[in-house]
Every structure is written in C-alpha cells, then in structure tokens.
Write a protein that holds these residues in place. Structure first.
Motif, short mmCIF file in Angstrom:
data_model
loop_
_atom_site.label_atom_id
_atom_site.label_comp_id
_atom_site.label_asym_id
_atom_site.label_seq_id
_atom_site.Cartn_x
_atom_site.Cartn_y
_atom_site.Cartn_z
N SER A 94 -24.54 4.18 -32.40
CA SER A 94 -24.29 5.63 -32.33
C SER A 94 -25.49 6.34 -31.71
N ASP A 100 -17.15 6.19 -29.98
CA ASP A 100 -17.96 5.59 -31.03
C ASP A 100 -17.05 5.11 -32.15
N GLN A 107 -17.81 9.29 -33.98
CA GLN A 107 -17.47 8.36 -35.06
C GLN A 107 -16.73 9.07 -36.18
MG LIG Z 1 -22.33 4.25 -35.66
#
Ligand SMILES: [Mg+2]
Ligand SMILES: Nc1ncnc2c1ncn2[C@@H]1O[C@H](COP(=O)(O)OP(=O)(O)O)[C@@H](O)[C@H]1O
Lengths: 225, 301
Positions: free
Chosen positions: A41, A161, A85
């Motif tokens: 990330s 992500d 994410q």
């Molecule tokens: Mg991550």
C-alpha cells in the motif's frame, strides 16, 4: 507514466522501502505482491502522491512530484484511477454519487455525462444498488463500486490495492476480468495483492509482470511463483 | 463592488451536486444563522444611532452658525452712545454679516413667555439687544469681546456657541461611536464565522481527504464551505435586519423637536441603508470562510 528512481520511504523509523526503481509503461500490467505489512500500500501511495519519498525521485506524467503544487497534484490524480484498500466512500452519498464523485469535484456536469455513468454502473453490475448507501453494500459490490469510481475519469493508469481482499473466489475472478478488460483497452494496471493464487490463475490471460516486495526491495518474481 | 456582488450571486446560485459532497452540519448551521441575525439586528441600531446623531449634529451646528446677541446694559444716558459704539465695532468685525437692534415690539415678544403680555417695557430698565448674523466661518468671539469691552463697557456678547459647541461635539462623537460599533459587529461576525468554519472543516476531515484523493482542488473544497456560510449569514442577516428595521419603525414618534431618543430612526432614503447590512454580512462571511478554509486546507496534509 509513473516512474520511481532509487526511491526510499520510511514512516519515521527504519526504511520500509528502499532502493526502489520502476517504470510503469502505457498498457502494462503489473502484479505487486508480498506479505502483509511489506509495504504494498505504501508503494502505491507513493505512486498516487499521497506520500512523498524520503529519498529518490518519483515522476508522474513526466513531472517530479516534489515540484508539484497542490493544484497540480489534484490535476494529476484525475488521470490516475485508484481502488483504495478500504474503498474510501462518502457514506452520506449514494453509490451512484460516489462513483460520479471524481466528475463532480472536477467541476464537470454529471447530468451531461449521465449516459457514461449509467453504462459504467451497468458494466460493474451495480444497477440495482446505485441508489443505496455504500455501507449497505456487500464486500464485492463495494470493490466494484470503487473500481467504477477509479475509471470514471478515463484514467491512463489504474492502481488497485487488494481489490479482491474481502470477496469470494468467484467475485475476485469477476473483478479480475474487469481489470483485464481495462488493460486490453490500453490502460496501465498495477494490482497489489497478497493472494498468489489469484496471480497464478490470471497471469496467463495477459502478459503481466509480477513484482514482489521482499526485504524492503522490489524484485521481479520468476517461475518460483 | 459590482464584481464582488456578481461573484456572490454566482456563489449563491451554487451547484447542487457540489453541495451534497460536504454533508450539512445542522448545529453549526443554525448557530451561524442565529448569530448573523442577532448581529444584523444590532447593526441596524448602530446605524440608526449614527444617522440620528449625525442629523442632530448638523442641526445644532447650523443653528449655532446663525445668531448670537450683544446685550447692552447701561445707564439711560449712555445707552444710545454705547449701542452705536457696539454697532460700529460689529460693523468692522470680520465674519459678521450684519447686526440689527431689536425693536421694542420684538423684545416684548421675546420676554412674553416669561413675563406675560402686559409687560410695561418702557418703564423697565431692559437692556438693549443687538442681533448679530454671522457669515463664512464666523467671527473671533474672544477678539470681539475685548473690543466691545474697550468701546462699549456695558456690552456683553452672548455667544451661543459656548454651550452648543460641546453638544455638537458630543453628537459627532456619538456618530463616530455608532460607526465604531458597526465595525466591531463586523469583526465579531468575522471571528464567529471563522470559528464555525474551522469547526465545520475539522468535522469534515474525512470528506476532505476523500475528495482530495479523487482530484479535488483546495479551492473546490473551500467553495463548498464558503457557499454554505455565506448563504446562512445572508439569510440570518436579512431576517435580523428586517426585525431591527421593524423595531425602529415602531418606535413611538415625537414632535420634530422631539427628544434625542425618539429621534432614533431613519429618515427618507436613509431607510435603504440598513438593507446593505445583510449584503455586507454575506461579504464578511465570504471572506472569513474563504480565508479560514484555505489556511486550514493548507495545514491539512
Ligand atoms: Mg495494504
Ligand atoms: N501511516 C503510517 N504510519 C506508520 N506506519 C505505517 C503507516 N501506514 C503503514 N504503516 C506501516 O508500514 C508497514 C507497511 O504497511 P503497508 O504499506 O500498508 O503494507 P501492505 O499494504 O503490504 O500490507 C506496516 O508495518 C504498517 O504498520
């Protein structure tokens, strides 16, 4: 389009990433893998200018990100579609409004682009859910809505992500096919995932490179996958 | 001014989609509208005070400019000579347009309110009165007094300026205080709106973060807040102003020569002035929110 040259990053302590160099070419497809906490990330955040490198050079569309004014960062972000994410929706807006948000904040007339929006919502299969609020969606629906929002501006690059993080196998296959479709339309895709199975099953459908973060460094993964 | 109004109008017309991006914050909204209303209400009174004291100062100073009198009290035998000497002095004094001896009839009329109509004016040792009419910037009272003392020892200059001048000064001071109050009201409004805008920005940190990630520029985010606060201030200000104007219109009226308090109000076209208060308030809100938002956004990573 996005270029990292000898980049290092740390959140304050030791370097989390170091000596990272990569060039994302138009039309390329990259998988980014590595164990949880390895910095996938963080790497993507460096690419979409949420973080600035501790050292090294990050260039986005040919411009050194350190030299970009805030407005220029905003304009550059409109050309990069990001699936975060945690999706990052505005919960007081409907799903359709969230998908259209990049248009809205760019000052574009959403009403005039209604047809595009509708087509996009159909493409990700959320026609029935478009008036709901994001918290009411299932994991897979959220991810598809996030993908729709990422592509509504017609970006050159898509950074995803863990888009298959909270979804079942079938749904992750569906998301993958959407991403592959986008790549075939000529867009660069970078997909971060810790799910090696997913990479194995989709790698052959496209010419993708698989990158792995190990020991703070970025490596090209080979046949050992 | 015109450009500011135009951008204000465009701002108020707004953009429904953009407005929905930042969720409304009910509590701050109500508070802002209420405070703007209260401030506008106070501003109406401050404005009325300024106008009333302005009128008062004007009237007093114009009356002040007009007349003073020279009173001559002397023994019968010298009265005629001293009057002539005083008139001569007045004739040669710069700033005196003309002077005139009040006739017996006029003097009787002046004294009537005090002594009744049957006053035997010939039988009384009543001083002779000379009315002095000024011109231009008026005369030098001290100099005139000295020369009168030399030429006509029985002549006394009654200079009304002596007691009116402090009144005019007080009225002018009050007018200034009225404008100072308006300035303070504007500053408090700006401070209050700055605080409210900061609170709203802090409450919406998450919204700001998300909109930035999808490519919003600072000015876009700022505008969403600016529009909201400007509109609230305009509405609150309009209501407060109307209530204030109504309260002033309903003040009990008095005669033209009415006391200072009942003279508080607007006359003629001055009634249009308070209508500027909501607009001015909206401009203050626009400016305060905009600078609060832009500096807060700059500080926010
Ligand atoms: Mg991550
Ligand atoms: N804002 C932050 N401040 C401090 N440490 C962080 C922050 N974000 C992430 N980290 C740490 O950096 C490491 C890498 O995080 P991340 O990039 O999210 O990894 P991945 O996506 O591969 O799971 C983790 O150990 C995480 O705890």
């Amino acid at each position: 389009m996005i270029e990292l040259d000898n980049v290092a990053y740390s959140y304050g302590g030791d370097d989390l990433l170091s000596d990272i160099s990569l060039r994302i070419q138009p039309g390329s497809f990259h998988f980014l893998t590595g164990p949880s906490g390895s910095g996938k990330s963080t790497f993507l955040k460096l690419c979409y200018m949420d973080l600035t490198p501790s050292s090294g050079l990050v260039q986005v569309f040919g411009q050194d990100v350190r030299g970009l004014a805030r407005d220029q960062v905003a304009l550059a972000r409109r050309r990069i579609g990001v699936v975060h994410q945690d999706c990052r929706f505005l919960d007081h807006l409907s799903v359709a409004e969230n998908i259209a948000l990049p248009l809205t904040v760019a000052g574009r007339d959403v009403e005039a682009e209604k047809d595009n929006l509708k087509a996009l919502i159909d493409w990700v299969g959320l026609r029935g859910q478009q008036q709901q609020r994001p918290p009411e969606l299932s994991g897979g629906e959220r991810q598809r809505a996030a993908l729709a929002r990422a592509v509504i501006m017609g970006p050159d690059v898509i950074l995803a992500d863990e888009p298959t993080g909270n979804v079942d196998w079938e749904m992750s296959q569906r998301l993958m096919s959407l991403l592959i479709e986008l790549n075939k339309m000529g867009k660069s895709v970078m997909l971060a995932t810790h799910d090696l199975n997913l990479i194995r099953t989709t790698k052959n459908q496209i010419s993708a490179r698989v990158l792995r973060i190990a020991n703070r460094k970025l490596q090209l993964a080979g046949a050992d996958l | 001014m015109k450009a500011v109004l135009a951008s204000l109008m465009e701002l108020l017309r707004g953009d429904v989609q953009a407005d929905r991006v930042v969720p409304p914050t009910g509590f701050t909204a109500t508070l802002t509208t209420l405070t703007a209303g209260a401030m506008a209400f106070l501003a109406v009174f401050a404005l009325a005070l300024s106008f009333a004291t302005g009128r008062l100062a004007e009237r007093w100073s114009s009356e002040l400019a007009r007349s003073s009198t020279v009173r001559i009290s002397a023994p019968e035998a010298e009265l005629e000579a001293q009057t002539r000497a005083a008139q001569e002095v007045l004739r040669l004094t710069p700033g005196v347009a003309r002077s005139r001896i009040l006739g017996d009839e006029e003097q009787r009329l002046l004294l009537e309110p005090w002594f009744g109509p049957d006053l035997p004016i010939d039988a009384l040792p009543i001083p002779r009165l000379i009315e002095v009419v000024e011109e231009g910037d008026g005369y030098d009272a001290e100099g005139l007094r000295l020369r009168l003392a030399a030429e006509a020892p029985g002549a006394v200059l009654d200079d009304h300026t002596r007691w009116r001048r402090p009144l005019v000064e007080a009225a002018n001071r009050l007018r200034f205080l009225g404008w100072a109050a308006i300035t303070l009201i504007a500053l408090s409004t700006a401070a209050m709106i700055t605080l409210a805008a900061r609170a709203a920005l802090a409450a919406n940190a998450q919204v700001i973060r998300v909109t930035r990630l999808v490519g919003a520029r600072d000015i876009y985010i700022a505008r969403a807040f600016v529009r909201r606060f400007t509109l609230r201030t305009l509405i609150g200000g309009a209501v407060g102003t109307l209530v204030g104007m109504l309260a002033i219109a309903l003040l009990p009226s008095a005669a033209e020569e009415g006391a200072f308090l009942t003279g508080l109000g607007f006359v003629g076209l001055h009634w249009l002035w308070p209508l500027l208060i909501p607009l001015f308030g909206a401009m203050v809100a626009f400016w305060a929110t905009r600078s609060a938002a832009l500096s807060a956004l700059k500080a926010l990573k």
